[in-house]
Design a protein around this motif. Structure first.
Motif, PDB file in Angstrom:
ATOM      1  N   THR A  77       0.856  -1.188   0.000  1.00  0.00           N
ATOM      2  CA  THR A  77       0.000   0.000   0.000  1.00  0.00           C
ATOM      3  C   THR A  77       0.889   1.234   0.000  1.00  0.00           C
ATOM      4  OG1 THR A  77      -1.761  -1.183   1.164  1.00  0.00           O
ATOM      5  CG2 THR A  77      -1.849   1.225   1.188  1.00  0.00           C
ATOM      6  N   TYR A  78       0.512   2.204  -0.807  1.00  0.00           N
ATOM      7  CA  TYR A  78       1.303   3.420  -0.970  1.00  0.00           C
ATOM      8  C   TYR A  78       0.494   4.630  -0.502  1.00  0.00           C
ATOM      9  CZ  TYR A  78       4.396   0.473  -3.615  1.00  0.00           C
ATOM     10  OH  TYR A  78       5.255  -0.534  -3.971  1.00  0.00           O
ATOM     11  N   TYR A  79       1.170   5.509   0.230  1.00  0.00           N
ATOM     12  CA  TYR A  79       0.533   6.720   0.757  1.00  0.00           C
ATOM     13  C   TYR A  79       1.342   7.945   0.354  1.00  0.00           C
ATOM     14  CZ  TYR A  79      -2.124   3.727   3.997  1.00  0.00           C
ATOM     15  OH  TYR A  79      -2.955   2.790   4.553  1.00  0.00           O
ATOM     16  N   CYS A  80       0.601   9.031   0.100  1.00  0.00           N
ATOM     17  CA  CYS A  80       1.261  10.328  -0.050  1.00  0.00           C
ATOM     18  C   CYS A  80       0.980  11.149   1.205  1.00  0.00           C
ATOM     19  CB  CYS A  80       0.760  11.061  -1.281  1.00  0.00           C
ATOM     20  SG  CYS A  80      -0.994  11.521  -1.248  1.00  0.00           S
ATOM     21  N   HIS A  81       1.816  12.121   1.468  1.00  0.00           N
ATOM     22  CA  HIS A  81       1.523  13.100   2.514  1.00  0.00           C
ATOM     23  C   HIS A  81       2.258  14.391   2.202  1.00  0.00           C
ATOM     24  CE1 HIS A  81       5.282  13.174   5.032  1.00  0.00           C
ATOM     25  NE2 HIS A  81       5.445  11.984   4.507  1.00  0.00           N
ATOM     26  N   HIS A  82       1.680  15.488   2.680  1.00  0.00           N
ATOM     27  CA  HIS A  82       2.380  16.767   2.526  1.00  0.00           C
ATOM     28  C   HIS A  82       3.068  17.130   3.825  1.00  0.00           C
ATOM     29  CE1 HIS A  82       0.385  19.824   4.994  1.00  0.00           C
ATOM     30  NE2 HIS A  82      -0.695  19.057   4.883  1.00  0.00           N
ATOM     31  N   TYR A  83       4.078  17.979   3.728  1.00  0.00           N
ATOM     32  CA  TYR A  83       4.728  18.509   4.939  1.00  0.00           C
ATOM     33  C   TYR A  83       4.929  20.014   4.801  1.00  0.00           C
ATOM     34  CZ  TYR A  83       8.676  16.926   1.988  1.00  0.00           C
ATOM     35  OH  TYR A  83       9.535  16.651   0.942  1.00  0.00           O
ATOM     36  N   ASN A  84       3.958  20.631   4.153  1.00  0.00           N
ATOM     37  CA  ASN A  84       3.973  22.089   3.980  1.00  0.00           C
ATOM     38  C   ASN A  84       3.153  22.731   5.082  1.00  0.00           C
ATOM     39  OD1 ASN A  84       4.415  24.600   2.855  1.00  0.00           O
ATOM     40  ND2 ASN A  84       2.690  24.450   1.449  1.00  0.00           N
ATOM     41  N   GLY A  85       3.625  22.619   6.314  1.00  0.00           N
ATOM     42  CA  GLY A  85       2.937  23.216   7.441  1.00  0.00           C
ATOM     43  C   GLY A  85       2.118  22.197   8.216  1.00  0.00           C
ATOM     44  N   PHE A  86       1.568  22.642   9.343  1.00  0.00           N
ATOM     45  CA  PHE A  86       0.805  21.766  10.224  1.00  0.00           C
ATOM     46  C   PHE A  86      -0.689  22.008  10.072  1.00  0.00           C
ATOM     47  CE2 PHE A  86       4.444  20.086  12.152  1.00  0.00           C
ATOM     48  CZ  PHE A  86       5.333  21.118  12.411  1.00  0.00           C
ATOM     49  N   PRO A  87      -1.510  20.961  10.211  1.00  0.00           N
ATOM     50  CA  PRO A  87      -1.070  19.582  10.411  1.00  0.00           C
ATOM     51  C   PRO A  87      -0.606  18.919   9.117  1.00  0.00           C
ATOM     52  CG  PRO A  87      -3.442  19.645  10.264  1.00  0.00           C
ATOM     53  CD  PRO A  87      -2.983  21.072  10.172  1.00  0.00           C
ATOM     54  N   LEU A  88       0.380  18.016   9.225  1.00  0.00           N
ATOM     55  CA  LEU A  88       0.676  17.174   8.084  1.00  0.00           C
ATOM     56  C   LEU A  88      -0.553  16.305   7.852  1.00  0.00           C
ATOM     57  CD1 LEU A  88       3.504  17.888   9.404  1.00  0.00           C
ATOM     58  CD2 LEU A  88       4.317  15.735   8.450  1.00  0.00           C
ATOM     59  N   THR A  89      -0.876  16.064   6.599  1.00  0.00           N
ATOM     60  CA  THR A  89      -2.002  15.190   6.306  1.00  0.00           C
ATOM     61  C   THR A  89      -1.626  14.189   5.224  1.00  0.00           C
ATOM     62  OG1 THR A  89      -2.913  16.882   4.834  1.00  0.00           O
ATOM     63  CG2 THR A  89      -3.836  16.753   7.064  1.00  0.00           C
ATOM     64  N   PHE A  90      -2.346  13.073   5.250  1.00  0.00           N
ATOM     65  CA  PHE A  90      -2.007  11.916   4.440  1.00  0.00           C
ATOM     66  C   PHE A  90      -3.150  11.561   3.505  1.00  0.00           C
ATOM     67  CE2 PHE A  90       1.766  10.366   6.753  1.00  0.00           C
ATOM     68  CZ  PHE A  90       1.684  11.166   7.878  1.00  0.00           C
ATOM     69  N   GLY A  91      -2.782  10.958   2.382  1.00  0.00           N
ATOM     70  CA  GLY A  91      -3.786  10.384   1.508  1.00  0.00           C
ATOM     71  C   GLY A  91      -4.357   9.117   2.100  1.00  0.00           C
ATOM     72  N   GLY A  92      -5.428   8.621   1.496  1.00  0.00           N
ATOM     73  CA  GLY A  92      -6.099   7.438   2.003  1.00  0.00           C
ATOM     74  C   GLY A  92      -5.443   6.126   1.620  1.00  0.00           C
ATOM     75  N   GLY A  93      -4.446   6.195   0.751  1.00  0.00           N
ATOM     76  CA  GLY A  93      -3.700   4.994   0.394  1.00  0.00           C
ATOM     77  C   GLY A  93      -4.154   4.373  -0.912  1.00  0.00           C
ATOM     78  N   THR A  94      -3.218   3.705  -1.564  1.00  0.00           N
ATOM     79  CA  THR A  94      -3.491   2.927  -2.776  1.00  0.00           C
ATOM     80  C   THR A  94      -2.884   1.547  -2.592  1.00  0.00           C
ATOM     81  OG1 THR A  94      -3.489   4.858  -4.238  1.00  0.00           O
ATOM     82  CG2 THR A  94      -3.104   2.705  -5.253  1.00  0.00           C
ATOM     83  N   LYS A  95      -3.737   0.539  -2.607  1.00  0.00           N
ATOM     84  CA  LYS A  95      -3.258  -0.830  -2.447  1.00  0.00           C
ATOM     85  C   LYS A  95      -2.961  -1.407  -3.816  1.00  0.00           C
ATOM     86  CE  LYS A  95      -4.216  -5.144  -0.014  1.00  0.00           C
ATOM     87  NZ  LYS A  95      -5.174  -5.865   0.866  1.00  0.00           N
ATOM     88  N   VAL A  96      -1.727  -1.815  -4.035  1.00  0.00           N
ATOM     89  CA  VAL A  96      -1.314  -2.420  -5.296  1.00  0.00           C
ATOM     90  C   VAL A  96      -1.304  -3.931  -5.100  1.00  0.00           C
ATOM     91  CG1 VAL A  96       0.497  -2.600  -7.029  1.00  0.00           C
ATOM     92  CG2 VAL A  96       0.022  -0.387  -5.941  1.00  0.00           C
TER      93      VAL A  96
END
Lengths: 106, 121
Positions: free
Chosen positions: A85-104
């Motif tokens: 499973t692959y996730y993206c996330h940003h780190y451009n300030g708080f809060p950091l937030t994540f994508g919901g994921g992609t299961k390959v």
């Protein structure tokens, strides 16, 4: 908070296939976007940072692109160990937030 | 070899406290910014908080959902970091990861394997 939307949520592929995953941010995050891989019971593994830079030791079959609000993770030729499973996330300030994921999956 | 090992998880009743540990090896923890990230069962990851390194005064930031209840602290002598979790709620149930930020940057490089926290009566 910035919302991160990944697509697709899952995909089926075969060894040797090219795979592309998309991550969209609800606001401009510049290039402060990372991707990581997660396998059950294992520590997550960072793959890409600053949208397109590979972490040390990550095979060159992985690549990232994009800036602003739209990003992609590509795997040029799937290996058996890439099924995860692959996730993206940003780190451009708080809060950091994540994508919901992609299961390959196979 | 860089390693982060979390411990201290378990089953706890709502309203009680728990302290998670993150032990580092292969590097000096106080040189790095460290984040805590959690993942509830079947959900995507959620950022919990971050501590800056010693040089930047160990200042902290927290997610709104845990602010005032969770506290990150450091123990240089043990090369470890802690997440003190008070007034636990059922929605705090998750696997908790400590994550290292690459030195002098803002991006993650190494993750621990996680420790599971279950808040239930």
């Amino acid at each position: 908070d910035i919302q991160m939307t990944q697509s697709p949520s899952s995909l089926s592929a075969s060894v040797g296939d090219r795979v592309t995953i998309t991550c969209r941010a609800s606001q401009d995050v510049s290039n402060l976007l990372a991707w990581f891989q997660q396998k059950p019971g294992k520590a997550p593994k960072s793959l890409i940072f600053d949208a397109s830079r590979l972490q040390s030791g990550v095979p060159s079959t992985f690549s990232g692109s994009g800036s602003g609000t739209e990003f992609t993770l590509s795997i040029s030729s799937l290996r058996p160990e890439d099924f995860a499973t692959y996730y993206c996330h940003h780190y451009n300030g708080f809060p950091l937030t994540f994508g919901g994921g992609t299961k390959v999956e196979i | 070899e860089v390693q982060l090992v979390e411990s201290g998880g378990g089953l706890v009743q709502p309203g009680r406290s728990l302290r998670l540990s993150c032990a580092a090896s292969g590097f000096t923890l106080s040189d790095h910014y460290i984040h805590w990230v959690r993942q509830a069962p079947g959900k995507g990851p959620e950022w919990v908080g971050r501590t800056r390194n010693k040089a930047d005064g160990y200042t902290t930031e927290y997610a709104a959902s845990v602010k005032g209840r969770f506290t990150i602290s450091s123990d240089e002598s043990r090369n470890s970091l802690y997440l003190q979790m008070n007034s636990l709620k059922t929605e705090d149930t998750a696997v908790y990861y400590c994550v290292r930020v690459a030195f002098g940057t803002r991006h993650f490089d190494y993750w621990g394997q996680g420790t599971r926290v279950t808040v239930s009566s």
